[in-house]
Design a protein around this motif. Sequence first.
Motif, short mmCIF file in Angstrom:
data_model
loop_
_atom_site.label_atom_id
_atom_site.label_comp_id
_atom_site.label_asym_id
_atom_site.label_seq_id
_atom_site.Cartn_x
_atom_site.Cartn_y
_atom_site.Cartn_z
N LYS A 228 -22.02 68.00 109.05
CA LYS A 228 -21.90 66.68 108.42
C LYS A 228 -22.92 65.72 108.98
O LYS A 228 -23.59 64.95 108.27
N ALA A 229 -23.15 65.78 110.16
CA ALA A 229 -23.87 64.82 111.05
C ALA A 229 -25.25 64.85 110.69
O ALA A 229 -26.16 63.84 110.78
N LEU A 230 -25.77 65.81 109.67
CA LEU A 230 -27.12 66.14 109.42
C LEU A 230 -27.11 65.96 107.93
O LEU A 230 -28.23 66.12 107.32
N GLY A 231 -26.14 65.32 107.06
CA GLY A 231 -26.02 65.12 105.88
C GLY A 231 -25.46 65.76 105.01
O GLY A 231 -25.50 65.60 103.90
N PHE A 232 -24.91 67.10 105.40
CA PHE A 232 -24.36 68.03 104.57
C PHE A 232 -22.93 67.86 104.10
O PHE A 232 -22.07 66.97 105.03
N GLN A 233 -22.43 68.26 103.14
CA GLN A 233 -21.12 67.87 102.55
C GLN A 233 -20.53 68.93 101.76
O GLN A 233 -21.31 69.34 100.88
N HIS A 234 -19.35 69.34 101.88
CA HIS A 234 -18.80 70.41 100.74
C HIS A 234 -18.39 69.64 99.65
O HIS A 234 -17.64 68.37 99.64
N SER A 235 -18.31 70.34 98.46
CA SER A 235 -17.62 69.89 97.41
C SER A 235 -16.34 69.82 97.45
O SER A 235 -15.56 70.59 98.58
N SER A 236 -15.55 69.47 96.52
CA SER A 236 -14.07 69.96 96.35
C SER A 236 -13.81 71.45 96.23
O SER A 236 -14.71 72.12 95.79
N GLY A 237 -12.41 71.75 96.14
CA GLY A 237 -12.16 73.17 95.61
C GLY A 237 -12.07 73.86 96.63
O GLY A 237 -11.76 75.17 96.19
N GLU A 238 -11.70 73.68 97.94
CA GLU A 238 -11.34 74.60 98.84
C GLU A 238 -9.83 74.99 98.83
O GLU A 238 -8.94 74.15 98.69
N ILE A 239 -9.93 76.16 99.08
CA ILE A 239 -8.33 76.94 99.47
C ILE A 239 -8.52 77.36 100.83
O ILE A 239 -9.48 78.35 101.27
N HIS A 240 -7.58 77.16 101.57
CA HIS A 240 -7.62 77.42 103.15
C HIS A 240 -6.65 78.46 103.43
O HIS A 240 -5.45 78.34 103.03
N ILE A 241 -6.88 79.52 104.09
CA ILE A 241 -5.90 80.47 104.62
C ILE A 241 -5.32 80.03 105.99
O ILE A 241 -6.35 79.89 106.94
N VAL A 242 -4.29 79.83 106.18
CA VAL A 242 -3.66 78.97 107.22
C VAL A 242 -3.55 79.95 108.51
O VAL A 242 -3.78 79.63 109.54
N ASP A 243 -2.86 81.11 107.96
CA ASP A 243 -2.86 82.12 109.47
C ASP A 243 -2.97 83.47 108.98
O ASP A 243 -3.37 83.86 107.81
N ASP A 244 -2.67 84.45 110.02
CA ASP A 244 -3.32 85.73 109.76
C ASP A 244 -2.30 86.71 108.82
O ASP A 244 -2.44 87.91 108.94
N THR A 245 -1.32 85.98 108.55
CA THR A 245 -0.22 86.92 107.33
C THR A 245 -0.86 87.16 106.13
O THR A 245 -0.38 88.03 105.46
N GLN A 246 -2.14 86.39 105.95
CA GLN A 246 -2.72 86.67 104.63
C GLN A 246 -1.97 85.79 103.24
O GLN A 246 -2.13 86.54 102.31
N GLN A 247 -0.73 85.54 103.69
CA GLN A 247 0.11 84.94 102.56
C GLN A 247 0.22 83.49 102.76
O GLN A 247 0.75 83.10 101.43
N ASN A 248 -0.27 82.85 103.58
CA ASN A 248 -0.27 81.27 103.63
C ASN A 248 -1.56 80.72 103.42
O ASN A 248 -2.41 80.61 104.09
N LEU A 249 -1.59 80.09 102.10
CA LEU A 249 -2.79 79.44 101.54
C LEU A 249 -2.53 78.32 101.05
O LEU A 249 -1.44 78.10 100.52
N VAL A 250 -3.51 77.30 101.27
CA VAL A 250 -3.03 75.97 100.79
C VAL A 250 -4.41 75.34 100.01
O VAL A 250 -5.61 75.89 100.10
#
Length: 313
Positions: free
Chosen positions: A247-269
């Motif tokens: 981000k310090a170089l001016g880059f930015q993600h759009s909305s719409g992220e789904i994040h995998i929280v842990d290695d169970t492969q079952q906890n996503l937010v």
Amino acid sequence: MFTFISLLSLLPAALSAPIFGLGPSTSDDSATGTPTPVSLATVNSTLLRPAQFSRVAYCSSASITSWSCGAPCDALKNITFLQSGGDEGLIPLYYIAHDADEQTLVVAHEGTDPFKFFSLLNDAELALTPLNSSRFPEAANTDIQVHDGFQETFERTADGLLAGVKAGLASTGVTKVAVTGHSLGAALASMTGAMIKDAVDPSIDVSVVTFGLPRGGNEAWANFLDSKLGLTFVTNQHDPIPIVPPKALGFQHSSGEIHIVDDTQQNLVACPGQDNVNCATGNSVIDFDIINHLGPYFDDVTFGSQECAGVLL
């Protein structure tokens, strides 16, 4: 690939240098909303199939053409290959296929495979450059800027890919296009989705779901994707790639992220806003794990050519 990963694990100081985008990734304009759980039913209905198509893109063009790439191809039934392009190196592979079960035209981009040295070079150019307004007319006289290397790579196959999509829509009669990719392929997929959306009839539903997406442009580009596509991108635990370039170089993600929280492969937010600090953007620059970039994500989906038939590890 394992040699590449081992090398990265020995160079934490180098990887935290700003040129690699792993300096501090948060800023005052990062979102802070509370993530909400994503059900496994939603994962299976909306994310799993794009992940499986993205995995196929790491296999050889010949094996994709015959749909005989081993486990990645075997996981997807009733698929008709239509077109491919690129050279699996300096010009990363893409393919177009008809998914009869979903009545969808699929476009999938190959990602950055550590086995393929030339593909890594596409990631080295960190400058922001204006979005090509001849291809995206609405970008004219705006401040939309994108990653120079990603745009150059995208342009190498854009015309042939778009022609293939139009031909595929005409020959199959479907009214949906699903675009996907992992890593570099995710960055290319976001540009491809925007291009297709501009070029086809408004009645065609164009969706983009990506995995391990690096930042592809500035805030204006992020806003452009939000308004045009409603991009969905999945980030996995402590993967450092979603926080490059910084981000310090001016880059930015759009909305719409789904994040995998842990290695169970079952906890996503689901992560509200752009660059939410409660998801990948808040990852530590010290406690990262490059293996998270490859997977598994869910249902044991892991990316890379090692998943394909005939690849010797």
